[in-house]
Every structure is written in C-alpha cells, then in structure tokens.
Design a protein around this motif. Structure first.
Motif, PDB file in Angstrom:
ATOM      1  N   THR A  60      -2.432   0.444 -12.061  1.00 24.11           N
ATOM      2  CA  THR A  60      -1.625   0.896 -10.938  1.00 24.11           C
ATOM      3  C   THR A  60      -2.435   1.879 -10.117  1.00 24.11           C
ATOM      4  OG1 THR A  60       0.210   0.825 -12.474  1.00 24.11           O
ATOM      5  CG2 THR A  60       0.663   1.740 -10.318  1.00 24.11           C
ATOM      6  N   PRO A  75       3.149   5.125  -6.214  1.00 23.00           N
ATOM      7  CA  PRO A  75       2.253   4.016  -6.502  1.00 23.00           C
ATOM      8  C   PRO A  75       2.081   3.163  -5.257  1.00 23.00           C
ATOM      9  CG  PRO A  75       4.372   3.650  -7.524  1.00 23.00           C
ATOM     10  CD  PRO A  75       4.475   4.946  -6.797  1.00 23.00           C
ATOM     11  N   LEU A  76       0.846   2.775  -4.966  1.00 25.55           N
ATOM     12  CA  LEU A  76       0.602   1.966  -3.775  1.00 25.55           C
ATOM     13  C   LEU A  76       0.314   0.518  -4.135  1.00 25.55           C
ATOM     14  CD1 LEU A  76      -1.571   4.328  -1.581  1.00 25.55           C
ATOM     15  CD2 LEU A  76       0.867   4.007  -1.564  1.00 25.55           C
ATOM     16  N   ARG A  93      -0.049  -2.426  -7.719  1.00 22.93           N
ATOM     17  CA  ARG A  93      -0.041  -2.624  -9.155  1.00 22.93           C
ATOM     18  C   ARG A  93      -0.466  -4.045  -9.462  1.00 22.93           C
ATOM     19  NH1 ARG A  93       3.731  -0.243 -13.392  1.00 22.93           N
ATOM     20  NH2 ARG A  93       3.799  -1.751 -15.050  1.00 22.93           N
ATOM     21  N   GLU A 109      -5.913  -5.913  -1.482  1.00 28.01           N
ATOM     22  CA  GLU A 109      -4.922  -6.810  -0.908  1.00 28.01           C
ATOM     23  C   GLU A 109      -4.589  -7.998  -1.812  1.00 28.01           C
ATOM     24  OE1 GLU A 109      -7.609  -5.695   0.581  1.00 28.01           O
ATOM     25  OE2 GLU A 109      -8.900  -7.295   1.318  1.00 28.01           O
TER      26      GLU A 109
END
Lengths: 632, 672
Positions: free
Chosen positions: A46, A55-56, A58, A95
């Motif tokens: 994460t 969190p950005l 995971r 991404e």
C-alpha cells in the motif's frame, strides 16, 4: 533536547493471532519524504501519503501467493519492485491496477531482498549471498546464481547504501553462533567479510543500523542484554579475498540500556544522527519492566532524551524517514515525528537558556584564550588607542555642537568592537545627560535613542537618563529605556506611570515592597484612570479570541492582575472615599468574585481530574480470555 | 448479585459484505439492501429498523440494482439475470436472462408496469411485469457503450440512461453528449423533465430533459459520484464516503425561480457510498464499509425524538453463532463455510476484574465448506455437540460428529427425509434427539435422530384461517424438557406447539412489533419474548396468559433509556443458578434481569452498576433494580450460558472489521 511529538495513526494492522508478528513486512520511502510504501506480511503493498494519513494506492498478489520481501520504489524509473514466492520479481507502476497484469520474471534462486537506496539502482540480494543489479539480472533471469555463504550460514539483515560513487550492499549472517558482516561493493565488485566479536554465549544481535560518513560505514547493533555497540568499517577495505579468514572488527560500547528482568526479545535500535539513537522494545529506566516504549538516547552523553509509551505490543520493528519514526504497535502503525537538535553538554543536561531573538544580537564578549596567553602585539596599542578615542569623544561631548556629537556617535556605533566599549559608552552617555540637564537648549533625542538601542546601557550606568527624558517629555525614549534597562528603580517606574499610562511600565521588573510606597504618590485621578485602563486590558485579554495586541511587547494577564492588586492595596482607603471610583470598585469586586468562584469550582474537580490521570489504561484484549466479572 | 466467569471470545472473524444497492418502498416502509455476496436483506423502517428477512446470497449472483414494484422485489446483476424474490420463502422466485451481458442497472415504472434493464452490450431492454413473471418486450436502439444507470420519468413516457460520456433520453431521442470521458454512474429523472446525473468526474449535473442542455454543474468531490436518490430533495453519494443533499429552493426568498442548491453534506462512511435511498424523513446510505446508515433530515423530523437519532446498522439482527451448552463448543456461520471451535480452559479462581490464566487455548475443530453455489442461510449445533446441520435455499445437510480423545470425525447423513428439503431456521432439542426445521407456510418439520440415521416424524402447522400470515419463521426455541416448541415468524406471530402431543398448544397474542428473540424458561416454562421496539413480555404457557411480572412491567412501562437503545436484543438465556435471572444482550451491552427486584421507574438511574459498586454492600439492595446492565463487552454477536454456569460472550470489534476492509480509495473498475 531531542523530542518525540504527538504521533498519529497511519493505518490499522492485522497482526497474527498470537501477536508474534506485526503484519508489516517493511516500509520504504516512496517518491519524496511524505510518501511511503508499506508491504504487509501476506499479500499486499500500500502506498500512503503520510501527512494526509491516506492510502493512495494498493496492490495485491493473488490468493495463494505471498510477498516475500518489502516492495521498494525506484525513483529513477518511478517503478515499484517486489518479490513474491521468493523467486518471482514483480515490477509495476503507480497507474497499474492489477498486479497480475504487470511485469513478472522468475529467477533461479531464492531472493532475500531487493534494495534501492536513494541515488542508487535496485539491487537484488539472494538468500545464499549473491548480489546482482536488478537490470543485469532481468536481462537473463534464469542465469546461474553462485553461493557465497557456507552451508549453515543464513542472512539475518541487509541494507544498501550509496557511498560517493559506489553502491554497497551490506548484510549480516549467522553461522554457528558467529555473526559475520559482508560488504559487497558493486561496479567494481568487491567483497569484504568481517566477524563480530562474540557477546555472551548464545546472544546474537537483535537489530542493526548503518550510517555512512567520511568513507566509513558505521554499523550499530543491539544485543538482547541491552548493549549497543558500534563498529566502523572502511569502504576501501583491506581487500580480503574470498575464502580468507574473516577479520574480527573492533567494536565500541555506545550504550548499555536497562533491560529489567530477563533479556530483550523484540527490540531494535536505529541511528537518527551522529549523537542520537531511537530504541524500541526496551524498558524506560523510570517505568518498571514494561518494554512497550519508544525512546531516544544520546550516545555522546548516554542520557535518555525522550520516551513515549506505545499502547499495545511492540514488535521490535522501527523505520525512520525524514524526521518521522514509523512504528507498528498493537493493531496500529503509528507515525511519530521527532526532532534531534544538535546536542551540546548543556542541552543534554537540559540547562541551556532559551535564547531570545533580542539576546542573540548581543553575544557575550569573552576574550579568547589565545589572545590572553599568546598576547598579540597589537593588543596593548589597541587598548591605548581606545582610551585615546574615549578621551577625545568625551571632550567633544562636553563642548561640541549637537551635529558634531551626532556624527561622532554614529561613528562610534559603526565600530565593530562596540561591545568591548560597554563601560565607556555608559560614561559617555552620562556626560551627555549631565550636559543636557545643565544646558536646556542641548538635547539630541535621536542620538540618545540610538545609544539606548545598543543595549550596552543600563540604568545604573546613567541614572539621570530616564529623568531627563521625562523632563523633556520624550516618552519614546522613556519607553525604550523601560524596554531595554533591566534595573529601573521602582521610584522611576512610578514617575513614568505618572507621566503616561502605558504597557511598557507594566512589564518592567519591580519588587512589591519597594513599589508600594511610590505608588502611594499617585494622585486619585491617576489611580482611577490607571485602574480603568487595567480593567480595560483585563477584559480585552479575557476574551479568548483576542489576539496578542501589541505583538511581543504586551503585558501578560498575570502582570495586569498584579498591578491591579498593587494599585488597590496602595490606595484602597482613598478609593473607597471618592464617589467616582465606586462603579469601578464594584466592577472589580464582581470580577474578583467570579474569579474566586471559578477557582473554587476548578478546585472541586481537581480530585476528579487527578483520578482521570490515575485511571488504568484499558488493556488490550486478545483473541480469547477468561475473565471474572461482578454484577451488583 | 454475583460473579460470573466469562469466556471472552474474539476469534469469530465475521466479515460483513459491502452494500451494493438498495431500494426503499415507501408504501410498506421496507428497505431492501443488496450486499456484495448477493445476499438481500429487508429492513422494516416502521418497526425500529428491524432486519426482518435475509435472503442468502449465491456465488454467481452479484446484485447491481434493486427495485420494488408494489410488494414485489426485483434485482439485476452482473450475471446478466433479472431475479424476482419470494419474500415468503426467502429465496429467488425465478430468474430471467436479459441476454445483454452483465446488467448494470434496473428501473421500474409503476405507472405502466414496465421494467428496463441497462446492459453491457449497450442495449436497454424492456420487460413487461406480469402477475407471476416478467416477459421480454423489446430493445431500445443499441448504444455504443454499456448502460450504467437508468431512471424513469414518473409519467412512464420517457427514460433517461446514463452511459460512458453521455446521457440519452429514450423516446424523445435527444442526447446530450459530454466532452470528457466520464462514466455517468447514476441518473435521476424528475417529473418536470429535469435529468440529474452523477458521474465519475465528481460532478452532479442538472440537465433540461427536453433540450438536452446543461443547466447547472455542482462539483462535489474529487472522486466519483456513485449514487443518486430523489424524493423532494436529491442526495448524491461519493467514493469519499460523503453524502451531499441538494434541494430545489428559490435563490431569493419569496421568489418563484427555483434552483437545485447544494444544502448539506454528511460524512458517515469511511469508504465508497454505493447505494442510497431517500425516505420521507431520512437519507439511508450504504457502501463498501458494510454499515447501513440512516441519517435523519432534521427539518423533516421532530427534534430530540428517537426518529431524529443517527442510526448505524453494523451487525445482522439474527444469530450467526450457535453455542453447544453441554460441550463448550461454538459454531460460527459464514456465507461460505462453518467453523466449529472448542472453548479453552482456565486455571483457578480470581477476583472480579481479573483475567484467569488460560491453561488450554481454544481450538478450531472443523472448517466445513458448503457445497454448491448457494450460501448458507442458517446453521445449528446440538447441545451435546454431536450433531451439526446447515441449510441453503436449495438443500439441508446434517452431519454426525464424534469425538475420540484428540481426534474428531465428521460424517454426513446420506439420506434425509424428503420433507426436509429446505429450511429457514434449524434447532435441536436439548437432549439432541430431535431436529426442528422451519419450512414453508410457517410450518415446522420434526425429525427424530438415531445413532446414524434420521426419520421424519411430523409437520407442525399453525391453524390456517382468518388473520394468520404465511410469513417465514425466523426464530425457533425448544424448552429444556423438550415439551414445548416456540416458533416466531416475521408476521409477528408466535406459535407454541406441545411436542408430546405434536400439536399446536396456543398462539401468543400478536403484538405489533416483530419478536427479535424468544426463549422458554427451563423451570417455569414461561415464554420470554423481546421485540424490535425493545418491549419485553413474559407469557405463561400453562396458563396461556401473560404473567403477573409481565403485566407489571407493561403497566409501569420500560425505562426511557432502555427503549432508546438502537440495536435489538438477539439472544435470551437463563441463569441455571437463579431462576429469577433472564440474560439478554444487544450489540453494546449484556443485561441480566432479576425478576425478584423492583422494576426501575422513570426517575431511576438505569445504568447503575458503577453507583452500586461504589456504595457499601449494606446499601446496595436499596439502590438496586431489576435491570443489571454490563457494558464491559461491546460489539456482541452472542452471549450464552454454559452448563458449568460460565458465560460465553462472542465479540467482533468493529475496528477489526474496519482493518480488514480494502484501502478507502476509488477502485478503478474500467476505463475511468
């Protein structure tokens, strides 16, 4: 002093049932100091923005697979690298959504860890001791991997640093109770091998931490008996070749931490800077045998600088990225910011006075030992020169025109050694003051103000200066004097009070016994006016949202209250007599009453508050317990 | 009053499933909620938000949309099927394939009895709603992208469809293309032909339905607007966990020109809000964080009433834990499997507040995976621990368990009586000789258990006739002496059967609120019932009337704080040491009612345990009342007594559930 600030939670954890493992495999820094990648001990990675506690992203490997080393971030390519099931290297970008669809490569031997130091390239360390740059490994993933370690030897810990131009992988192994250190340089490849001195039989280090300074690697390690040692290795090394007997490295005992009863089990020590070490899982020296503490120790003075009890079990894991400590405890991963200011003996002992901005302008002038011992030749002549200069200036001050005096003062103030002239300045100012007193047409306020501003003056050096200013109604100068002179007599304070009712006066130092008789000299109108002003100030200040009105130079609430009391004490009988003071007195009476009520109410809850403090912290409930409850 | 040894259990790793869709039926005050595992739950908003019915999920059924037509409930899901549910037998009634790939949305027009389904292949398919089934009527023009959301105009003449980057209104054929690639997650079609959309760019947009022009844009989140619901005001849920309310108000007071204005924002969720319903007085929301939240709109309800309180429903209102009293075993029910645990053992004695040293840790004996696609709907363990049964909507399975020192053997009974084909509730008699299974039309099937076989004995049926409902039985209880069987159904009826004579003994007077827990006292044979509105009754089976104590309780009334609790009582048991003790629990407390003590009146301190602790023993009796409430244990799923007089409490801390949820960020599903 180093300090630990209030921490915050980054995320919840899912520790193993018996709380043997925190559930965090590793934490690595991401693109900048505010982003980290947390790898858990099962399947997911994460990415967090630390300051937002958010969190950005995971990523999770499939059920049945597991991540076997913490994911690292390669800032050069903006890619994440991790290893699943020991042999599968996985690389992905932010991404990418599904890990399954990203790059995978299977290698021929089990991997211990992937490292990526800032400024370096990702490096793969195999469980049997071989090291490869990730790029070269991926060019032929199935390439044969040599075995460096002996049969019963196993890696315990590893890291990666960039020393000037060369990148190093450092890892420690254990073999039949011996601890060995490997220093593997890359491009060109070099390998050094050292042996640590044995501690008590059966003890091997619990944790390692490495720093690099001046071409030397400082390795710090903690033993279960609380001993923290440091060994220094040169990156150049002695060119030991493979197969040679590993050299024993010298070590120095940095700290002997208190361990209470028994040995430490889950603990680690982490170097924060040259003088500070953060330690978890070691008891606080003044809090019994409980080991759930995070402490910062000063290694120069061996003093405890800061300590914090962590709720829940400590797993002996600790990471540090840019002045933030990351620590799993209980069921949370907390972030604790800290500071480690440069340590001095005084600060280590906690005796350094808080230097104010104003004070820092005037460093104490201590003559250097060199000058005294080896007596530079210029020194005597300089003193003579100074003396000459003072004599000349004094003469000028006595007779010169105001313009000339002004010019001379400016010259004097521009001298770099003005601090050394402290006694002379006092002398010169008192000459100026007595001339002004004698000759009413001679008064140069700007020059005097400039001199007061140097902070070389005090009231005792020129006792008439304030009186002169008062006489000339130069209230600006008076204020300056009140602000900068540490030793204004109470009589003068009162005189100032009479002349103008201002905040500077309220802030000057005084002693009640000396002030009281002088206060009695005030006239009744003055007293009423002064009290009204004090009341106004008090009311303004008691409103919570009222900002500090005059910046730094405003009296505190207690100063105001003290003055109110003093003035009332001095003039109470008179105030009772005069009708115009009646309303004021009633007002003051009512606010004293309200104060008394507030204090008595506060007194009532004191006991309860104390009780709150003594209340036991709720203990952590495990997966299963058998308890006795009583109902009434 | 006494000390209790408590086995505090936290190893039931119960994990509720996220909420995917919901639909509110304002006529019946029922809310239907669909969860990620395909289960559908029905809450009765008129009866204290009681979870009345649960239709278990199925592996392949992923419900994306729910819809009420009158009292009929329909769903559409990613398996491409439209399902109607049988709410009496708690199972899907039938499914119809839409033949358009995964179905993303479902919209019903009550005006013309049509239902439309938005499909993956870009078609909107229209079905006619007939008496007993639905029938395909026709396709609308096929669109390029998948249809994500649909909304009927209240008149039934037009329908708005949200898809990738555009909203299309069928019949009028005026599309309104948007520039950016966005997903229109949700659309609402209002009676004045205004179309409102919520999209993946975080916008709520108001469109003119006639001309297809954009009237107003509200940017409400950085992430996605996932759900919309309207009812005089409009609410939008986002993936940040917020719900934003819009109201149609005049911009200047007193003027006619009205505009949709953003008025309030609620943040009751940590994760995506996937489903919303707007009732007359409240906004109901649910999503990834698995909790159902009822947020009252304070301008529509009276202040400081129970209706004005925020309500979070986190746990099911039925039991997922079964405790075998005699053998110290616990059965945990998950949708996919069952877990059988043996409790640990402790050493010695301790004083109140102590934790005893655990000599033997609890042990997981069996992990039993279910067979087939259907999820487990209920399960039971016999008191001796020798029998285990579970049911799905399609089958019942019965197992014989044998314990030999350290080994355990499990054997499935191969042939079950054909009468025992499905059940809503299961229950074993206390001597483990009989199994009771509630079946169709409120009936209960009685099966005798032999050493390794079972035999059908009888079917117990309530008297059919005027006033009886055919609602499913949701609670069963057999008395300790195996003489009485109590069966409660969601129609609020409680039937008592005499098991010696195998016939109906009596029906307890029907009370307006649904029973949430029932139990028969082992000694007095009085039936204790607790209802969704928190009322407690005690009914004498011998006298066929309410007991003196029950009348006294009703006459005096329950304490306000008791009535204001917002989670139902889900278990009742009795203290084997003291006849007068009834042990109850809800999610947040454990209560022992001592019938020998005076009832608390309006002015009495209800939660008085702390006070009693602090006063000297001689004065305690003077201060005590019948309700002994213990809040040491929270987030309770079960409280039960064991034969050795210890208590078992099963907790599932919400924090543990939260830590298991995925990180609260937008999950990219496709092309967004």
């Amino acid at each position: 002093m180093a300090a630990l600030y209030e921490g915050y939670t980054l995320c919840g954890l899912v520790p193993e049932q018996n709380l043997s493992n925190s559930g965090v495999r590793g934490i690595e820094q991401e693109r900048d100091s505010d982003h980290v990648v947390v790898t858990d001990s099962t399947r997911s990675v994460t990415m967090y923005k630390v300051s937002d506690q958010k969190p950005l992203g995971r990523w999770t490997v499939k059920q049945g697979q597991s991540l076997t080393c913490p994911a690292v971030f390669n800032p050069k390519t903006k890619e994440y690298v991790a290893v699943s099931d020991n042999q599968v290297i996985r690389i992905w970008k932010e991404e990418d959504v599904l890990l399954d669809k990203t790059f995978k490569a299977t290698v021929s031997s089990d991997i211990w860890r992937v490292h990526c130091a800032h400024g370096g390239d990702p490096v793969v360390l195999f469980q049997r001791g071989a090291v490869r740059l990730l790029d070269s490994l991926l060019s032929a993933p199935q390439q044969p991997i040599e075995e460096i370690l002996a049969q019963e030897e196993a890696i315990r810990w590893s890291t990666n640093i960039v020393a000037e131009t060369q990148q190093f992988v450092i890892f420690t192994t254990e073999q039949k109770g011996d601890t060995l250190i490997y220093l593997q340089g890359l491009n060109p490849n070099t390998l050094q091998r050292y042996r640590l001195e044995r501690e008590e039989p059966g003890l091997s280090p619990l944790s390692f931490s490495v720093t690099y300074k001046d071409k030397h690697i400082h390795l710090l390690y903690l033993y279960p008996n609380g001993h923290v040692y440091q060994s220094v290795l040169s990156v150049r090394g002695l060119g030991t070749e493979e197969g040679l007997q590993a050299l024993q490295v010298p070590r120095g005992l940095l700290l002997a931490l208190p361990v209470g009863e028994g040995l430490l089990e889950a603990a680690s020590a982490l170097v924060l800077d040259e003088a500070h070490v953060a330690v978890v899982g070691v008891p606080h020296p003044s809090a019994g045998a409980c080991k759930d503490f995070l402490c910062i120790w000063n290694t120069n003075f061996q003093t405890l600088q800061a300590g914090k009890e962590m709720a829940g079990k400590i797993y002996g894991q600790l990471w540090c990225y840019s002045n933030k400590l990351f620590i799993p405890h209980g069921k949370t991963l907390s972030v604790i910011p800290f500071v480690c200011p440069k340590s001095s003996l005084a600060s280590a002992l906690g005796k350094l006075k808080q230097a104010k901005a104003e004070e820092s302008k005037s460093p104490a002038s201590v003559p250097s030992w060199n000058k005294i011992l080896h007596g530079e030749k210029a020194q005597p002549s300089r003193t003579v020169e100074t003396r000459k200069m003072v004599r000349y200036t004094a003469q000028l001050f006595l007779n010169g025109l105001p313009k000339a005096v002004q010019k001379e003062v400016e010259g004097l103030l521009s001298r770099s050694d003005i601090q050394d002239l402290q006694p002379c300045v006092g002398q010169l100012v008192s000459i100026l003051v007595s001339r002004s007193l004698a000759d009413p047409s001679f008064y140069i306020p700007s020059t005097l103000a400039q001199l007061v501003h140097t902070q070389c003056l005090c009231h005792s050096a020129c006792p008439d200066l304030v009186l002169l200013a008062l006489e000339k109604k130069d209230y600006f100068l008076c204020q300056l004097c009140l602000q900068f002179f540490p030793d204004i007599p109470e009589a003068v304070t009162c005189a100032c009070l009479k002349a103008f009712i201002r905040n500077e006066v309220l802030q000057t130092a005084y002693s009640e016994t000396f002030l009281l008789p002088h206060l009695k000299d005030l006239s009744s109108q003055h007293v009423v006016l002064f009290l009204q002003y004090l009341q106004f100030l008090y009311l303004k200040y008691s409103q919570d949202d009222f900002p500090q009105m005059h910046g730094l130079r405003s009296p505190s609430l207690t100063q105001i209250m003290d003055w109110v009391c003093l003035v009332l004490d001095a003039h109470f009988t008179m105030l009772v007599m005069i009708p115009e003071a009646k309303g004021l007195l009633l007002n003051l009476h009512s606010f004293v009453k309200s104060q008394v009520r507030l204090v008595s109410e506060l007194g009532k809850i004191e006991g309860s508050l104390q009780e709150l403090k003594n209340m036991k912290v709720k203990k952590e409930v495990g997966q299963y317990s058998v308890e006795i409850i009583e109902l009434f | 009053m006494g000390e209790f040894k408590v086995h505090r259990v936290r190893f039931f790793e119960y994990m509720p499933s996220p909420i995917r869709a919901m639909a509110f039926n304002s006529r019946t005050d029922r809310l239907a909620v669909a969860r990620g595992d395909g289960a559908v739950e029905i809450f009765n908003f008129a009866d204290n938000y009681f979870q009345e019915k649960v239709i278990p999920g199925q592996d392949s059924r992923a419900v994306e949309a729910l819809c009420w037509v009158g009292q009929r409930l329909f769903s559409a899901g990613l398996n491409g099927e439209i399902t109607e549910y049988d709410l009496e037998n708690l199972r899907p009634k039938y499914t119809v394939m839409a033949y358009g790939g995964p179905a993303w949305t479902l919209s019903m027009s009550t005006e013309c009895f049509l239902c439309q389904v938005g499909c993956e292949d870009g078609t909107v398919k229209m079905f006619e709603i007939l008496e007993e089934r639905i029938q395909f009527q026709r396709n609308h023009d096929r669109q390029k992208g998948r249809i994500i959301s649909l909304s009927w105009h209240p008149s039934g003449t037009h329908i708005a469809a949200g898809m990738m980057g555009m909203i299309r209104i069928f019949e009028t054929e005026t599309g309104s293309p948007a520039n950016k690639e966005v997903v229109v997650w949700s659309v609402a079609f209002l009676s004045d032909h205004t179309v409102i959309s919520g999209d993946s760019a975080g916008k709520v947009q108001v469109w003119d339905g006639f001309t297809g022009t954009l009237i107003k844009t509200h940017l409400i989140t950085k992430w996605d607007v996932l759900a919309l619901s309207d009812q005089s005001s409009l609410v939008a849920g986002t993936s940040e966990g917020t719900v934003t309310q819009f109201q149609f108000l005049p911009l200047i007071v007193g003027q006619q020109d009205k505009e949709w204005v953003r008025t309030r924002t609620f943040k009751n969720h940590s994760h995506d809000v996937r489903a919303l319903a707007h009732t007359e007085t409240a906004v109901v929301s649910g999503g990834m964080d698995t909790q159902l939240v009822v947020q009252p709109l304070l301008d529509r309800v009276e202040k400081n009433t129970q209706e004005s309180a925020l309500r979070k429903i986190a746990f099911p209102h039925r039991s997922l834990v079964c405790c075998a009293k005699k053998s110290g075993l616990l059965l945990f029910q998950f949708p996919e499997h069952l877990e059988l645990w043996r409790l640990g053992e402790s050493d010695g004695h301790g004083k109140p507040g102590d934790s005893l040293p655990v000599r033997k840790k609890p042990e997981k004996l069996i992990h039993l995976k279910r067979k087939g696609e259907d999820h487990i709907c209920c399960s039971a363990l016999s008191p001796c621990g020798g029998w285990l049964a579970y049911t799905t909507v399609s089958s019942v399975r019965l197992y014989r368990l044998q314990y030999n020192n350290n080994s355990i053997s499990i054997k499935k009974l191969p042939k079950l009586p054909k009468e025992l084909c499905s059940a809503h509730q299961l229950c074993f008699s206390s001597d483990s000789s009989k199994l009771f299974a509630s079946s169709k039309h409120s009936s209960v099937i009685v099966v005798a258990l032999g050493q390794s076989e079972c035999k059908y004995l009888h079917t117990l049926k309530p008297k059919s006739g005027y006033g009886t409902t055919e609602q499913p039985v949701h609670l069963l209880f057999v008395s300790e002496d195996s003489k009485w069987l109590a069966a409660a159904n969601t129609g609020c009826e409680i039937h008592i059967y005499n098991l010696n004579k195998l016939k109906l003994h009596c029906t307890v007077p029907v009370y307006s609120s649904c029973p949430t827990a029932i139990a028969i006292h082992p000694v007095t044979s009085n039936l204790v019932t607790v209802h969704a509105n928190q009322q407690i009754f005690e009914y004498s089976l011998a006298q066929k009337e309410y007991t003196e104590w029950s009348r006294k309780l009703q006459k005096q009334g329950l304490h306000n704080l008791w009535l204001e609790r917002d989670t139902p009582i889900t278990h009742i048991s009795f203290n084997p040491n003291n006849q007068a003790h009834i042990i109850l629990h809800d999610m947040f407390m454990l209560c022992i009612i001592d019938q020998s003590l005076p009832l608390p009146d309006r002015k009495t301190l209800l939660y008085n345990q702390m006070t009693l602790r602090s006063v000297p023993e001689s004065e305690r009796l003077r201060h005590s009342h019948a309700f002994k409430i213990c809040k040491n244990f929270q987030h309770l799923l079960c409280v039960s007594t064991l034969e050795d007089q210890a208590l078992v409490v099963v907790e599932r801390p919400l924090l543990d559930i939260m830590s298991q949820l995925p990180a609260p960020v937008r999950q990219k599903k496709f092309a967004t």
